[in-house]
Structure formats: C-alpha cells, structure tokens
Design a protein around this motif. Structure first.
Motif, PDB file in Angstrom:
ATOM      1  N   LYS A   1       0.834  -1.199   0.000  1.00 39.02           N
ATOM      2  CA  LYS A   1       0.000   0.000   0.000  1.00 39.02           C
ATOM      3  C   LYS A   1       0.874   1.256   0.000  1.00 39.02           C
ATOM      4  N   GLU A   2       2.002   1.202   0.712  1.00 36.72           N
ATOM      5  CA  GLU A   2       2.937   2.325   0.691  1.00 36.72           C
ATOM      6  C   GLU A   2       3.501   2.531  -0.714  1.00 36.72           C
ATOM      7  N   THR A   3       3.814   1.418  -1.391  1.00 34.77           N
ATOM      8  CA  THR A   3       4.323   1.499  -2.766  1.00 34.77           C
ATOM      9  C   THR A   3       3.278   2.104  -3.685  1.00 34.77           C
ATOM     10  N   LEU A   4       2.019   1.686  -3.514  1.00 35.76           N
ATOM     11  CA  LEU A   4       0.939   2.218  -4.343  1.00 35.76           C
ATOM     12  C   LEU A   4       0.758   3.720  -4.118  1.00 35.76           C
ATOM     13  N   ASN A   5       0.934   4.147  -2.896  1.00 37.71           N
ATOM     14  CA  ASN A   5       0.783   5.578  -2.575  1.00 37.71           C
ATOM     15  C   ASN A   5       1.877   6.428  -3.217  1.00 37.71           C
ATOM     16  N   GLN A   6       2.968   5.800  -3.637  1.00 36.17           N
ATOM     17  CA  GLN A   6       4.061   6.529  -4.285  1.00 36.17           C
ATOM     18  C   GLN A   6       3.771   6.833  -5.755  1.00 36.17           C
ATOM     19  N   VAL A   7       2.762   6.163  -6.324  1.00 39.69           N
ATOM     20  CA  VAL A   7       2.443   6.356  -7.740  1.00 39.69           C
ATOM     21  C   VAL A   7       1.768   7.715  -7.931  1.00 39.69           C
ATOM     22  N   GLU A   8       2.334   8.519  -8.794  1.00 38.77           N
ATOM     23  CA  GLU A   8       1.789   9.861  -9.035  1.00 38.77           C
ATOM     24  C   GLU A   8       0.593   9.813  -9.978  1.00 38.77           C
ATOM     25  N   ASP A   9      -0.356  10.713  -9.750  1.00 38.12           N
ATOM     26  CA  ASP A   9      -1.544  10.845 -10.604  1.00 38.12           C
ATOM     27  C   ASP A   9      -2.292   9.519 -10.740  1.00 38.12           C
ATOM     28  N   PHE A  10      -2.442   8.826  -9.616  1.00 36.10           N
ATOM     29  CA  PHE A  10      -3.162   7.543  -9.631  1.00 36.10           C
ATOM     30  C   PHE A  10      -4.125   7.512  -8.447  1.00 36.10           C
ATOM     31  N   GLU A  11      -5.427   7.444  -8.760  1.00 35.61           N
ATOM     32  CA  GLU A  11      -6.461   7.406  -7.732  1.00 35.61           C
ATOM     33  C   GLU A  11      -7.097   6.011  -7.724  1.00 35.61           C
ATOM     34  N   THR A  12      -6.761   5.216  -6.739  1.00 35.99           N
ATOM     35  CA  THR A  12      -7.236   3.833  -6.687  1.00 35.99           C
ATOM     36  C   THR A  12      -8.739   3.765  -6.451  1.00 35.99           C
ATOM     37  N   THR A  13      -9.427   3.067  -7.346  1.00 35.52           N
ATOM     38  CA  THR A  13     -10.862   2.835  -7.169  1.00 35.52           C
ATOM     39  C   THR A  13     -11.154   1.383  -6.804  1.00 35.52           C
ATOM     40  N   GLN A  14     -10.275   0.461  -7.234  1.00 37.51           N
ATOM     41  CA  GLN A  14     -10.376  -0.951  -6.844  1.00 37.51           C
ATOM     42  C   GLN A  14      -8.963  -1.515  -6.740  1.00 37.51           C
ATOM     43  N   GLU A  15      -8.778  -2.450  -5.826  1.00 40.24           N
ATOM     44  CA  GLU A  15      -7.456  -3.059  -5.676  1.00 40.24           C
ATOM     45  C   GLU A  15      -7.575  -4.511  -5.209  1.00 40.24           C
TER      46      GLU A  15
ATOM     47  N   GLU B   1       2.910 -11.448  -3.138  1.00 39.75           N
ATOM     48  CA  GLU B   1       3.978 -11.184  -4.101  1.00 39.75           C
ATOM     49  C   GLU B   1       3.602 -10.088  -5.082  1.00 39.75           C
ATOM     50  N   SER B   2       2.304  -9.767  -5.200  1.00 39.33           N
ATOM     51  CA  SER B   2       1.880  -8.789  -6.201  1.00 39.33           C
ATOM     52  C   SER B   2       0.568  -8.125  -5.801  1.00 39.33           C
ATOM     53  N   MET B   3       0.264  -7.025  -6.515  1.00 37.44           N
ATOM     54  CA  MET B   3      -0.954  -6.251  -6.258  1.00 37.44           C
ATOM     55  C   MET B   3      -1.446  -5.671  -7.580  1.00 37.44           C
ATOM     56  N   LEU B   4      -2.755  -5.642  -7.734  1.00 39.78           N
ATOM     57  CA  LEU B   4      -3.381  -5.098  -8.928  1.00 39.78           C
ATOM     58  C   LEU B   4      -4.338  -3.989  -8.508  1.00 39.78           C
ATOM     59  N   ALA B   5      -4.225  -2.820  -9.146  1.00 37.99           N
ATOM     60  CA  ALA B   5      -5.084  -1.682  -8.797  1.00 37.99           C
ATOM     61  C   ALA B   5      -5.574  -0.994 -10.064  1.00 37.99           C
ATOM     62  N   ILE B   6      -6.786  -0.435  -9.972  1.00 36.73           N
ATOM     63  CA  ILE B   6      -7.412   0.249 -11.100  1.00 36.73           C
ATOM     64  C   ILE B   6      -7.706   1.701 -10.724  1.00 36.73           C
ATOM     65  N   ASP B   7      -7.405   2.614 -11.637  1.00 37.32           N
ATOM     66  CA  ASP B   7      -7.788   4.013 -11.509  1.00 37.32           C
ATOM     67  C   ASP B   7      -8.792   4.281 -12.623  1.00 37.32           C
ATOM     68  N   GLU B   8     -10.081   4.195 -12.295  1.00 42.08           N
ATOM     69  CA  GLU B   8     -11.128   4.341 -13.299  1.00 42.08           C
ATOM     70  C   GLU B   8     -11.305   5.800 -13.728  1.00 42.08           C
ATOM     71  N   THR B   9     -10.826   6.724 -12.911  1.00 37.35           N
ATOM     72  CA  THR B   9     -10.942   8.144 -13.253  1.00 37.35           C
ATOM     73  C   THR B   9      -9.939   8.532 -14.337  1.00 37.35           C
TER      74      THR B   9
END
Length: 290
Positions: free
Chosen positions: A65-79, A86-94
């Motif tokens: 989650k800390e790594t995901l928060n480092q992504v710029e211009d990315f608003e998580t809507t589902q994860e 070992e891995s994570m998948l997240a979607i920014d529908e906006t």
C-alpha cells in the motif's frame, strides 16, 4: 520457525523417553507425559508458525500500500493483493490507468521471513496498453480476452515476441478445466517489451484440492471479477481502435493493416536480433505517429 520449535520439543521428549527406557524407569505417568508433550509441541509449533505468517502477511500488505501511494496521478478505485503477497493489482477508473505491483524477488517459500525476500516495484499502464487478460489454473489457460483490432493485435504480437507467445497462444479464446487445482492466477499481458506479462496469484496450495472447495469457489469468484474488469477495458479500447481504423481509411490516410504488418516485421527483426530492443521501441513509436 514454529515448525523448528515443535521439532525441538519432540526431540527433547524423545530423548527423555529413550533415556528412561534404557535405565528401565518407564512409568505410566512418563508415557502420558511424552504423549501429551508431543501433541502440545506439534500443535504449538504450528500455531507459532501460523501467527508469524499472519504477522508477515499484514506487514507486506502495508508495504504494498505504501508502494501504491508513491504512484503519481493515480487514484485507486479498486485493488487486489495476491494471497502470496507477491503482487498487487489496482485500477484508476478516473484516469483510466492500471497499476501492477510486483516483488522484485522470486520466492520459493510461502510467506517466510527466513527464506523470503520482499522489495516491491510498480508498473503503471494506460488502458490502451492492456493487451490481454487470462485466467490460469496450474499454468493452463481457462479463459482469456485479447485485443482484436489490427493495431491492438500487432502490439500484442510485439509484446509476445521472444518466447511468451508460446505460453499465451493466439488471439482466440479457449476454455479448459479439470476437477482439481493447486494454483489460480490472473495473467495480464501489457505493451512493455521489457516485462510483457504479469501474474497475480488468487490461490496457491501445495496439494491439489477439489473445485467444490470453498477456498477455490471464493478465489474463482474474485479472479472472475478482475478478469471481467480487464476484459471490459480491452473490449472498450478495441472498439475505439476499430472506430479510428475506419475513420482513417475514409480520410484516405495510411491503412492500419499496413501499420500492423510493419509492426509485426519490426517485432520479427527484434526477435531475430537484427535490431536492438531500444531501436525497436524508437521505430515503433515513429511508425505509430505516422
């Protein structure tokens, strides 16, 4: 570590028992002590091991989650975070983006602080760079959705150049299944020649179990949801591509099928070593901008 403590307890009990046997001083109380002690040592070790894995799993979720928060211009809507952490998948529908987070290390042991290493990196892709979504069970394709437009198909061919295509197959969907399974994964093919596909684990066990098992049914429900989301993205971009193809043809611009053929030729040149990967990327960009 819990297993080691349990084994140590069993060894100590065995030493006490055999020492007493050699001296001829075995009593009923000693026998019961050894039996109960062995049971306590075994279950105690399993309990400690389970607690340690639970703590490690929570810690790794926090790191991702800390790594995901480092992504710029990315608003998580589902994860979704994989069961093996070992891995994570997240979607920014906006902003129409997909983020995939992977562990840099390939761990053999499951959630082990002793034998495992965890350091995460992220990859961000616009919707148009998602080329294929595929559900795998024990490495076998169950169902998949792929880019079908000419330009999308060419990009998929370029992404798979270099060996991955043998695993993934062609563009047509296929279905295959068995009654038992050990591992359920979602494979996502992307427009990136350095890392053309990512796998997210939804279920992993050492021994196969029936698909009637509740764990499998829950994992199947979750992976189907994510496959449907990615399939919707792929079909949506495909529709936009085909609409653009028709518009360009009506305008008298260069037919997209010629662009697709040229992209495939570039992928073949790169695969045979005639051009480098860097040259391939530069030429592909120039071709797509024509």
């Amino acid at each position: 570590m819990g297993g080691g403590i349990g084994c140590l307890g069993l060894i100590i009990i065995a030493i006490i028992f055999f020492s007493s046997a050699l001296s001829g001083e075995i009593s009923t109380g000693l026998v019961w002590f050894c039996i109960i002690g062995g049971i306590v040592a075994s279950f105690g070790g399993l309990l400690i091991d389970s607690m340690r894995k639970g703590n490690l799993a929570s810690e790794l979720i926090g790191k991702m989650k800390e790594t995901l928060n480092q992504v710029e211009d990315f608003e998580t809507t589902q994860e979704y975070i994989s069961t093996d952490r070992e891995s994570m998948l997240a979607i920014d529908e906006t902003n129409k983006k997909v983020c995939i987070i992977n562990n840099k290390y390939d761990n053999v042991s499951y959630l082990s602080q002793t034998f495992g290493k965890y350091d995460y990196e992220y990859y961000v892709f616009p919707y148009q760079d998602i080329l294929q979504s595929e559900i795998l069970e024990d490495g076998v394709t169950i169902t998949k959705t792929s880019r079908g437009s000419q330009i999308g198909g060419a990009l998929l061919g370029g992404a798979l150049a270099g060996g991955v295509g043998a695993i993934i197959g062609g563009l047509s969907g296929k279905t295959k299944g068995t009654n038992e399974v050990k591992k359920v994964q979602l494979q996502v093919v992307v427009n990136n020649t350095r890392k053309s596909f990512h796998r997210i684990t939804f279920l992993s066990r050492d021994e196969p179990f029936s698909k009637d098992n509740l764990l499998y049914r829950n994992a199947n429900k979750e992976i189907t949801h994510w496959h449907n989301i990615l399939s919707h993205i792929i079909n949506r971009i495909d529709k936009e591509d085909k609409s653009l193809d028709n518009t360009n043809v009506h305008k008298g611009e260069k037919p997209v099928n010629l662009v697709a053929n040229e992209l495939k030729k570039l992928a073949e040149l790169k695969g045979s070593g005639i051009i480098t990967e860097e040259e391939f990327i530069i030429l592909k960009k120039k071709l797509l901008l024509k």
